[in-house]
Design a protein around this motif. Structure first.
Motif, mmCIF file in Angstrom:
data_model
loop_
_atom_site.group_PDB
_atom_site.id
_atom_site.type_symbol
_atom_site.label_atom_id
_atom_site.label_comp_id
_atom_site.label_asym_id
_atom_site.label_seq_id
_atom_site.Cartn_x
_atom_site.Cartn_y
_atom_site.Cartn_z
ATOM 1 N N UNK A 105 -14.045 11.771 -15.731
ATOM 2 C CA UNK A 105 -14.504 12.118 -14.378
ATOM 3 C C UNK A 105 -13.724 12.091 -12.965
ATOM 4 N N UNK A 106 -12.319 12.239 -13.446
ATOM 5 C CA UNK A 106 -11.246 12.329 -12.579
ATOM 6 C C UNK A 106 -11.302 13.702 -11.613
ATOM 7 N N UNK A 107 -11.165 13.620 -10.234
ATOM 8 C CA UNK A 107 -10.847 14.743 -9.656
ATOM 9 C C UNK A 107 -9.321 14.898 -9.445
ATOM 10 N N UNK A 108 -9.244 16.063 -9.062
ATOM 11 C CA UNK A 108 -7.659 16.588 -8.928
ATOM 12 C C UNK A 108 -6.791 15.718 -8.332
ATOM 13 N N UNK A 109 -7.499 14.987 -7.422
ATOM 14 C CA UNK A 109 -6.485 14.101 -6.577
ATOM 15 C C UNK A 109 -6.524 12.572 -6.878
ATOM 16 N N UNK A 110 -7.179 12.404 -8.027
ATOM 17 C CA UNK A 110 -6.950 11.164 -8.655
ATOM 18 C C UNK A 110 -6.147 11.146 -9.796
ATOM 19 N N UNK A 111 -5.324 12.049 -10.247
ATOM 20 C CA UNK A 111 -4.472 12.003 -11.323
ATOM 21 C C UNK A 111 -3.332 12.814 -11.208
ATOM 22 N N UNK A 112 -2.253 12.463 -11.925
ATOM 23 C CA UNK A 112 -0.766 13.182 -11.804
ATOM 24 C C UNK A 112 -0.231 13.214 -13.216
ATOM 25 N N UNK A 113 0.097 14.233 -13.739
ATOM 26 C CA UNK A 113 0.803 14.595 -14.965
ATOM 27 C C UNK A 113 2.247 14.644 -14.720
ATOM 28 N N UNK B 109 -24.121 7.717 -0.905
ATOM 29 C CA UNK B 109 -23.247 8.713 -1.698
ATOM 30 C C UNK B 109 -22.032 8.917 -1.229
ATOM 31 N N UNK B 110 -21.562 8.556 0.225
ATOM 32 C CA UNK B 110 -20.376 8.972 0.566
ATOM 33 C C UNK B 110 -19.308 8.014 -0.448
ATOM 34 N N UNK B 111 -19.738 6.622 -0.631
ATOM 35 C CA UNK B 111 -18.943 5.748 -1.316
ATOM 36 C C UNK B 111 -18.639 6.188 -2.928
ATOM 37 N N UNK B 112 -19.227 7.086 -3.564
ATOM 38 C CA UNK B 112 -19.460 7.618 -4.924
ATOM 39 C C UNK B 112 -18.405 8.628 -4.673
ATOM 40 N N UNK B 113 -17.907 9.392 -3.829
ATOM 41 C CA UNK B 113 -17.186 10.372 -3.578
ATOM 42 C C UNK B 113 -15.766 9.999 -3.282
ATOM 43 N N UNK B 114 -15.560 8.891 -3.021
ATOM 44 C CA UNK B 114 -14.223 8.429 -2.574
ATOM 45 C C UNK B 114 -13.518 8.143 -4.069
ATOM 46 N N UNK B 115 -12.347 8.266 -3.782
ATOM 47 C CA UNK B 115 -11.508 8.132 -5.321
ATOM 48 C C UNK B 115 -11.366 6.542 -5.721
ATOM 49 N N UNK B 116 -11.576 6.154 -6.964
ATOM 50 C CA UNK B 116 -11.763 4.740 -7.346
ATOM 51 C C UNK B 116 -10.287 4.416 -7.775
ATOM 52 N N UNK C 277 9.630 8.907 -8.549
ATOM 53 C CA UNK C 277 7.959 8.701 -8.449
ATOM 54 C C UNK C 277 7.772 7.913 -7.036
ATOM 55 N N UNK C 278 7.012 8.386 -6.501
ATOM 56 C CA UNK C 278 6.511 7.764 -5.121
ATOM 57 C C UNK C 278 4.954 7.513 -5.248
ATOM 58 N N UNK C 279 4.311 6.565 -4.477
ATOM 59 C CA UNK C 279 3.081 6.084 -4.615
ATOM 60 C C UNK C 279 2.434 7.169 -3.628
ATOM 61 N N UNK C 280 1.291 7.444 -4.042
ATOM 62 C CA UNK C 280 0.561 8.584 -3.280
ATOM 63 C C UNK C 280 0.125 7.909 -1.938
ATOM 64 N N UNK C 281 -0.221 8.849 -1.000
ATOM 65 C CA UNK C 281 -0.336 8.290 0.443
ATOM 66 C C UNK C 281 -1.545 7.412 0.581
ATOM 67 N N UNK C 282 -2.220 7.718 -0.495
ATOM 68 C CA UNK C 282 -3.942 6.591 -0.207
ATOM 69 C C UNK C 282 -3.279 5.104 -0.789
ATOM 70 N N UNK C 283 -3.883 4.186 -0.728
ATOM 71 C CA UNK C 283 -3.577 2.854 -0.808
ATOM 72 C C UNK C 283 -4.517 2.587 -2.205
ATOM 73 N N UNK C 284 -4.584 3.462 -3.041
ATOM 74 C CA UNK C 284 -5.455 2.998 -4.174
ATOM 75 C C UNK C 284 -4.648 2.455 -5.424
ATOM 76 N N UNK C 285 -5.241 1.642 -6.131
ATOM 77 C CA UNK C 285 -4.422 1.279 -7.343
ATOM 78 C C UNK C 285 -4.186 2.124 -8.415
ATOM 79 N N UNK C 286 -3.152 1.805 -8.972
ATOM 80 C CA UNK C 286 -2.634 2.886 -9.903
ATOM 81 C C UNK C 286 -2.559 2.463 -11.174
#
Length: 169
Positions: free
Chosen positions: A70-78, A37-44, A87-96
């Motif tokens: 199903x996006x959380x507020x930390x998973x998107x940017x308008x 369940x902790x893996x499901x809460x991590x941003x994709x 534009x700068x890459x978010x702090x996390x190393x997730x794909x964009x």
């Protein structure tokens, strides 16, 4: 959770869109271990949306899209199309993955001069200094989809393309 799924189904039905179900959402076979369940809460991944800020019904449509994805507020940017150097890459190393709503947004972000009709269903590249190429999916403006509800299926196709690109990163 069932209430959320029913709400999402109702939103899609109202938009005239057939519901898409991810293979990841399929029930696990009894021989498989349950997902952590902790893996499901991590941003994709992170979604960047570009275009004129939606207002009124277009804003409601956008919020519904965020909910359906199903996006959380930390998973998107308008963001309105701006100087790409801001534009700068978010702090996390997730794909964009990014979606540009409207021909002007596509042109501002990629420099493409072809019409939006020609660019739809293609994956363009958003080049930002210091970052890897970011896939950009061209789409019509949200206002277009409000004024032409029969085209909302095109929006759904664009979202599915963006989702598949993000999953392949």
């Amino acid at each position: 959770m069932n209430t959320v799924n029913n709400s999402n189904s109702a939103i899609l039905k109202e938009m005239g869109i057939s519901e898409w179900v991810s293979k990841d959402a399929m029930p696990l076979a009894s021989t498989e271990a349950p997902l952590d369940s902790s893996a499901q809460s991590k941003p994709r991944g992170t979604w960047w949306f570009f275009g004129s800020k939606p207002k009124g019904e277009a804003e409601v449509l956008f919020q519904n899209l965020i909910r359906v994805l199903g996006l959380r507020t930390d998973e998107w940017l308008w963001q309105e199309p701006v100087n790409k150097s801001k534009l700068a890459k978010p702090d996390n190393a997730l794909p964009i993955v990014s979606i540009a709503f409207g021909g002007q947004a596509v042109q501002a972000m990629t420099g493409e001069r072809d019409t939006l009709d020609e660019l739809r269903e293609t994956i363009l590249e958003l080049s930002i200094e210091g970052l890897e190429e970011i896939p950009l999916i061209p789409s019509f403006t949200l206002e277009h989809y409000i004024s032409k509800p029969q085209d909302k299926r095109l929006l759904w196709q664009d979202l599915l393309l963006a989702k598949s690109v993000l999953q392949s990163l």
